[in-house]
Design a protein around this motif. Structure first.
Motif, short mmCIF file in Angstrom:
data_model
loop_
_atom_site.label_atom_id
_atom_site.label_comp_id
_atom_site.label_asym_id
_atom_site.label_seq_id
_atom_site.Cartn_x
_atom_site.Cartn_y
_atom_site.Cartn_z
N GLU A 77 21.18 28.34 23.88
CA GLU A 77 21.70 28.85 25.14
C GLU A 77 21.32 27.88 26.26
N THR A 78 22.17 27.82 27.27
CA THR A 78 21.80 27.15 28.52
C THR A 78 21.83 28.20 29.62
N ARG A 79 20.71 28.32 30.34
CA ARG A 79 20.59 29.32 31.39
C ARG A 79 20.42 28.64 32.74
N LYS A 136 21.58 27.53 36.89
CA LYS A 136 22.52 26.62 37.54
C LYS A 136 21.75 25.57 38.33
N VAL A 165 18.56 24.91 35.76
CA VAL A 165 19.07 24.85 34.39
C VAL A 165 17.92 24.63 33.40
N ARG A 166 17.95 25.35 32.27
CA ARG A 166 17.04 25.11 31.15
C ARG A 166 17.76 25.47 29.86
N HIS A 167 17.27 24.90 28.75
CA HIS A 167 17.94 25.00 27.46
C HIS A 167 17.05 25.78 26.50
N THR A 192 13.03 22.41 29.81
CA THR A 192 13.39 22.38 31.22
C THR A 192 13.50 20.93 31.67
N SER A 243 11.98 26.95 36.01
CA SER A 243 12.23 27.70 34.77
C SER A 243 11.51 29.04 34.86
#
Length: 265
Positions: free
Chosen positions: A127-129, A131, A135-137, A159, A165
């Protein structure tokens, strides 16, 4: 209350040891082993369930009567999703390093009719959360909807440099479902390059708990309650491995009202 910042005790062997007793809480345990090729670590799970996470390196694993062979692929936590292995309560496990190996041992109270299970990369979609600079993965390892554990929740996050994050600030310290669940949490931090640093703050609405920490490579932050955002500085990506557990295996968080507007900005 225990010191919330736990530093590694050396660079080789059993470098991190967090128990419910040392943390001053009830559920979560976290250990980290750094092994040379040929070295072995093994344990009985007792009344706790365990998720082994291959942070970096390769190693041969057994759990109970099952031989899972050589596990691991990435040589750095920044090189793609992890391999992991779930081991239920009332069992045992052993890992022998094939390469330099960094192995995390995530634990919580066990129960139910669960079985040892390999969790290879891709078991759960990434997931990517967020904006912009938030942004973090995310790589889910043991999310709440997989039904494969009694109380453990395990996830890792990358991050990018300069980003925040676990933000906007949120908490999960009240057993008040469906609005919020009560979960203790650990953050195991890594930086790339490793000489970097990040920041994490753990605080409550009334500020009875309010600690801001400079986090370096290999540090663990304890989150017994309260909000817990973090941020990394320019030039240094931040990895963290989260372990959560509480009275119910549900992750339901409450956003801090002052910062919730950011979700719609």
């Amino acid at each position: 209350m225990a010191n919330l910042l736990v530093k590694p005790r050396g660079k080789h062997g059993h470098v991190t040891h967090v128990t419910p007793e040392s943390a001053g809480w009830t559920y979560v345990g976290f250990d980290l082993h750094r092994l040379k090729p040929g070295e072995t670590v093994s344990e009985q799970t007792g009344d706790r369930e365990v998720c082994l996470v291959w942070i970096a390196g390769k190693g041969r694993a057994t759990a109970g009567s099952d031989d899972f062979g050589s596990i691991g692929e990435r040589m750095s936590p920044f090189d793609g999703p992890p391999h992991a292995l779930y081991v239920p309560a009332g069992s045992n496990w052993s890992v022998t390093a094939d390469t330099d190996l960094e192995l995390a041992v995530c634990s919580a109270p066990g129960g139910g009719n669960h079985h040892a299970k390999l969790i290879p990369p891709g078991t759960h979609p990434p997931e990517t959360r967020g904006k912009g600079s938030n942004v973090r993965h995310v790589n889910n390892i043991m999310p709440e909807d997989d039904g494969s554990a009694h109380s453990l929740l395990v996830v890792e996050v990358i991050t990018p440099n300069g980003n925040t994050s676990s933000y906007p600030s949120h908490k999960h310290d009240q057993d008040n479902l469906p609005h919020e669940s009560q979960l203790e949490e650990t953050y195991y931090h890594r930086l790339n390059p490793p000489q970097g640093f990040a920041f994490q703050r753990v605080y409550t609405d009334d500020r009875s708990l309010d600690e801001a920490m400079a986090v370096e490579d290999g540090d663990v932050v304890l989150v017994p309650k309260g909000y817990h955002p973090c941020a990394t500085i320019h030039g240094y990506d931040l990895y963290y491995l989260n372990v959560m557990a509480g009275p119910k295996r549900i992750w339901q968080f409450h956003n801090q009202k002052e910062h919730e507007w950011l979700l719609n900005a």
